[in-house]
Design a protein around this motif. Structure first.
Motif, PDB file in Angstrom:
ATOM      1  N   CYS A 243      39.444 -21.570 -51.370  1.00 43.64           N
ATOM      2  CA  CYS A 243      40.060 -21.499 -50.042  1.00 43.64           C
ATOM      3  C   CYS A 243      40.325 -20.058 -49.646  1.00 43.64           C
ATOM      4  N   ILE A 244      39.369 -19.208 -49.900  1.00 44.81           N
ATOM      5  CA  ILE A 244      39.390 -17.809 -49.473  1.00 44.81           C
ATOM      6  C   ILE A 244      37.960 -17.443 -49.080  1.00 44.81           C
ATOM      7  N   GLY A 245      37.820 -16.342 -48.361  1.00 49.83           N
ATOM      8  CA  GLY A 245      36.469 -15.856 -48.096  1.00 49.83           C
ATOM      9  C   GLY A 245      35.933 -16.136 -46.713  1.00 49.83           C
ATOM     10  N   THR A 246      36.692 -15.811 -45.672  1.00 52.70           N
ATOM     11  CA  THR A 246      36.200 -15.954 -44.308  1.00 52.70           C
ATOM     12  C   THR A 246      35.092 -14.933 -44.030  1.00 52.70           C
ATOM     13  N   VAL A 247      34.005 -15.392 -43.419  1.00 50.33           N
ATOM     14  CA  VAL A 247      32.881 -14.520 -43.059  1.00 50.33           C
ATOM     15  C   VAL A 247      32.655 -14.616 -41.554  1.00 50.33           C
ATOM     16  N   VAL A 248      32.722 -13.494 -40.859  1.00 52.63           N
ATOM     17  CA  VAL A 248      32.573 -13.478 -39.402  1.00 52.63           C
ATOM     18  C   VAL A 248      31.096 -13.618 -39.026  1.00 52.63           C
ATOM     19  N   ASN A 249      30.837 -14.438 -38.021  1.00 59.16           N
ATOM     20  CA  ASN A 249      29.462 -14.685 -37.581  1.00 59.16           C
ATOM     21  C   ASN A 249      29.049 -13.657 -36.521  1.00 59.16           C
ATOM     22  N   THR A 250      28.625 -12.497 -36.974  1.00 58.36           N
ATOM     23  CA  THR A 250      28.187 -11.460 -36.023  1.00 58.36           C
ATOM     24  C   THR A 250      26.894 -10.757 -36.427  1.00 58.36           C
ATOM     25  N   PRO A 251      26.050 -11.302 -37.286  1.00 56.53           N
ATOM     26  CA  PRO A 251      24.846 -10.557 -37.691  1.00 56.53           C
ATOM     27  C   PRO A 251      23.853 -10.332 -36.569  1.00 56.53           C
ATOM     28  N   TYR A 252      23.904 -11.139 -35.520  1.00 53.58           N
ATOM     29  CA  TYR A 252      22.977 -11.016 -34.392  1.00 53.58           C
ATOM     30  C   TYR A 252      23.163  -9.718 -33.614  1.00 53.58           C
ATOM     31  N   LEU A 253      24.286  -9.028 -33.790  1.00 51.54           N
ATOM     32  CA  LEU A 253      24.567  -7.839 -32.997  1.00 51.54           C
ATOM     33  C   LEU A 253      23.720  -6.635 -33.376  1.00 51.54           C
ATOM     34  N   HIS A 254      23.042  -6.675 -34.500  1.00 51.18           N
ATOM     35  CA  HIS A 254      22.295  -5.493 -34.942  1.00 51.18           C
ATOM     36  C   HIS A 254      21.199  -5.112 -33.949  1.00 51.18           C
ATOM     37  N   THR A 255      20.738  -6.069 -33.163  1.00 53.24           N
ATOM     38  CA  THR A 255      19.645  -5.786 -32.228  1.00 53.24           C
ATOM     39  C   THR A 255      20.108  -5.064 -30.965  1.00 53.24           C
ATOM     40  N   LEU A 256      21.413  -4.877 -30.808  1.00 50.42           N
ATOM     41  CA  LEU A 256      21.878  -4.072 -29.672  1.00 50.42           C
ATOM     42  C   LEU A 256      21.618  -2.590 -29.894  1.00 50.42           C
ATOM     43  N   GLY A 257      21.226  -2.232 -31.107  1.00 44.88           N
ATOM     44  CA  GLY A 257      20.724  -0.887 -31.357  1.00 44.88           C
ATOM     45  C   GLY A 257      21.755   0.172 -31.651  1.00 44.88           C
ATOM     46  N   GLU A 258      22.984  -0.219 -31.867  1.00 51.29           N
ATOM     47  CA  GLU A 258      24.014   0.778 -32.173  1.00 51.29           C
ATOM     48  C   GLU A 258      24.191   0.896 -33.684  1.00 51.29           C
ATOM     49  N   ASP A 259      24.679   2.041 -34.117  1.00 48.30           N
ATOM     50  CA  ASP A 259      24.913   2.260 -35.534  1.00 48.30           C
ATOM     51  C   ASP A 259      26.035   1.360 -36.036  1.00 48.30           C
ATOM     52  N   ASP A 260      26.033   1.098 -37.342  1.00 46.95           N
ATOM     53  CA  ASP A 260      27.116   0.330 -37.944  1.00 46.95           C
ATOM     54  C   ASP A 260      28.458   0.993 -37.656  1.00 46.95           C
ATOM     55  N   GLY A 261      29.441   0.202 -37.309  1.00 46.17           N
ATOM     56  CA  GLY A 261      30.770   0.726 -37.035  1.00 46.17           C
ATOM     57  C   GLY A 261      31.027   1.000 -35.566  1.00 46.17           C
ATOM     58  N   VAL A 262      29.997   0.946 -34.732  1.00 46.02           N
ATOM     59  CA  VAL A 262      30.188   1.164 -33.298  1.00 46.02           C
ATOM     60  C   VAL A 262      30.658  -0.112 -32.620  1.00 46.02           C
ATOM     61  N   LEU A 263      29.989  -1.219 -32.908  1.00 43.51           N
ATOM     62  CA  LEU A 263      30.321  -2.489 -32.270  1.00 43.51           C
ATOM     63  C   LEU A 263      31.262  -3.340 -33.113  1.00 43.51           C
ATOM     64  N   THR A 264      31.192  -3.197 -34.411  1.00 43.55           N
ATOM     65  CA  THR A 264      32.014  -4.024 -35.293  1.00 43.55           C
ATOM     66  C   THR A 264      32.760  -3.162 -36.302  1.00 43.55           C
ATOM     67  N   GLU A 265      33.804  -3.721 -36.870  1.00 41.72           N
ATOM     68  CA  GLU A 265      34.527  -3.048 -37.940  1.00 41.72           C
ATOM     69  C   GLU A 265      33.725  -3.170 -39.230  1.00 41.72           C
ATOM     70  N   PRO A 266      33.370  -2.071 -39.850  1.00 48.43           N
ATOM     71  CA  PRO A 266      32.535  -2.140 -41.054  1.00 48.43           C
ATOM     72  C   PRO A 266      33.139  -2.988 -42.170  1.00 48.43           C
ATOM     73  N   ALA A 267      34.428  -2.931 -42.338  1.00 48.13           N
ATOM     74  CA  ALA A 267      35.060  -3.634 -43.463  1.00 48.13           C
ATOM     75  C   ALA A 267      35.146  -5.139 -43.241  1.00 48.13           C
ATOM     76  N   THR A 268      35.242  -5.574 -41.989  1.00 49.43           N
ATOM     77  CA  THR A 268      35.477  -6.991 -41.709  1.00 49.43           C
ATOM     78  C   THR A 268      34.346  -7.679 -40.959  1.00 49.43           C
ATOM     79  N   GLY A 269      33.586  -6.909 -40.172  1.00 52.19           N
ATOM     80  CA  GLY A 269      32.552  -7.504 -39.335  1.00 52.19           C
ATOM     81  C   GLY A 269      33.057  -7.970 -37.988  1.00 52.19           C
ATOM     82  N   TYR A 270      34.376  -7.860 -37.727  1.00 49.01           N
ATOM     83  CA  TYR A 270      34.917  -8.278 -36.441  1.00 49.01           C
ATOM     84  C   TYR A 270      34.397  -7.386 -35.319  1.00 49.01           C
ATOM     85  N   ILE A 271      34.139  -7.991 -34.159  1.00 49.19           N
ATOM     86  CA  ILE A 271      33.660  -7.249 -33.002  1.00 49.19           C
ATOM     87  C   ILE A 271      34.825  -6.496 -32.357  1.00 49.19           C
ATOM     88  N   LYS A 272      34.628  -5.223 -32.094  1.00 51.13           N
ATOM     89  CA  LYS A 272      35.675  -4.410 -31.476  1.00 51.13           C
ATOM     90  C   LYS A 272      35.770  -4.724 -29.988  1.00 51.13           C
TER      91      LYS A 272
END
Length: 390
Positions: A243-272
């Motif tokens: 009952c641990i281990g939430t994974v955010v569903n945001t892998p589709y965002l990589h095609t927006l072409g921005e570097d890691d950490g621009v659109l999402t938080e690197p540690a969590t994957g949450y969208i900024k």
């Protein structure tokens, strides 16, 4: 502009759970005077009511009721819900997993998060999903010693459901922190939850962590084994739940072409996001993120997701009104989301609902107290415009 013709606007909502569907329903009402087409994309065949998923593990009658048809959720002639997965997001179009392209004027991302089964079901289709729940029901019924790893809301409620329904079983819950539930909740509220579980006979181990060998992970089936904790405790069990281990569903965002950490938080994957729930990055202010997938602080709860959805619907309507008058949507006066506070209802079996509010800790307060009775399932059917099955 796109397949809907000149002077028509297309709003796409990715995700048809609490946040996404509420946003679409609110937008239908608020933008009825505009030439707006609304498409909701969800990977599931029907809406899965995960709030009731843990009760369904000990109540066989609930398994088919967890899946609510999308058929009547949207009422407008220019609204639709399609079953598909989004593979790529581009500035003004999506690519679905089957290769189809879909353009949009405004995009709402409500893709939520994944969590270990059975709190959230892996199946995308109704019948396999029902069978998945029933399989867990059989496993719990057959097991004599159940180990629950993690003392957040899911772990607490799962332990309560099993211990209430099967008082003769040995249920052990191990929590790495010094108290149960998220840190944002009042210590007194968290302590009441622990006391309630122990009254049901649950063995609650705090400030400890189960060591799970990498070569022998927790499996989604009965598995008689002895696991050791960091503090040296040995726990025998026939069935284990992670009952641990939430994974955010945001892998589709990589095609927006921005570097890691621009659109999402690197540690969590949450969208900024901004307080308006638009993406923080200036190029994508026509894209919003709501619910579990954004980086707003605090616990990820259904009522907060729906509250965000109402703010977004208002903001989308204001932007579309500007566009329809050939004005710059960036000049629209947008509403900001205000967190309603750490409101939480935790059920511990059928008979106890603990409620935490920003101003007090209460037991059984108005509608929230009904969570332990019906887990808001009839209300969800009402929201989906479907009669609740008897």
């Amino acid at each position: 502009m796109h397949q809907f013709g000149t002077n028509a606007y297309h709003v796409v909502v990715v995700g048809g759970s609490f946040a996404g569907l509420m946003a679409a329903q609110e937008l239908e009402k608020q933008a009825a005077h505009l030439n707006v087409y609304i498409t909701v994309i969800d990977k599931r065949e029907a809406s899965f009511h995960n709030i009731s998923s843990l009760r369904a593990l000990v109540d066989p009658s609930l398994a088919p009721k967890l899946w609510i048809p999308f058929d009547r959720a949207l009422q407008g002639k220019r609204s639709r819900i399609i079953q598909a997965a989004v593979a790529e997001v581009h500035p003004h179009h999506l690519v679905l997993s089957d290769g189809r392209h879909m353009t949009f004027d405004i995009l709402l991302l409500a893709t939520g998060s994944d969590y270990p089964s059975p709190a959230k079901i892996d199946s995308l289709y109704v019948q396999p999903g029902i069978e998945e729940t029933r399989r867990h029901q059989r496993h719990i019924k057959q097991a004599q010693r159940v180990l629950i790893i993690g003392g957040g809301a899911v772990g607490v409620e799962l332990a309560g459901e099993i211990a209430s329904e099967y008082p003769d079983k040995t249920v052990t819950l191990v929590q790495a922190k010094h108290q149960l539930l998220p840190d944002e909740y009042h210590p007194g509220f968290r302590e009441k939850a622990r006391q309630a579980l122990e009254k049901l006979g649950v063995h609650v181990e705090l400030n400890d962590r189960v060591i799970v060998p990498g070569s022998q992970p927790i499996r989604d089936c009965p598995d008689t084994r002895t696991l050791r904790t960091v503090n040296g405790l040995e726990i025998d069990s026939d069935l284990q739940f992670l009952c641990i281990g939430t994974v955010v569903n945001t892998p589709y965002l990589h095609t927006l072409g921005e570097d890691d950490g621009v659109l999402t938080e690197p540690a969590t994957g949450y969208i900024k996001v901004l307080p308006t729930l638009q993406l923080e990055y200036p190029r994508y202010r026509h894209i919003f993120a709501i619910g579990d997938c954004n980086n707003l602080p605090g616990a990820k709860l259904a009522y907060k997701a729906e509250s965000q959805a109402k703010v977004v619907a208002k903001n989308v309507r204001r932007m579309l009104e500007r566009i329809s008058h050939s004005e710059d949507a960036s000049n629209a006066k947008l509403a900001t989301y205000k967190d309603p506070g750490a409101v939480m209802a935790v059920t511990i079996g059928r008979d106890i609902t603990y409620n935490a509010f920003p101003f007090a800790n209460l037991i059984g307060w108005r509608d929230v107290a009904r969570k332990g009775v019906d887990l808001f399932l009839p209300k969800r059917y009402q929201q989906m415009n479907i009669p609740y099955p008897k």
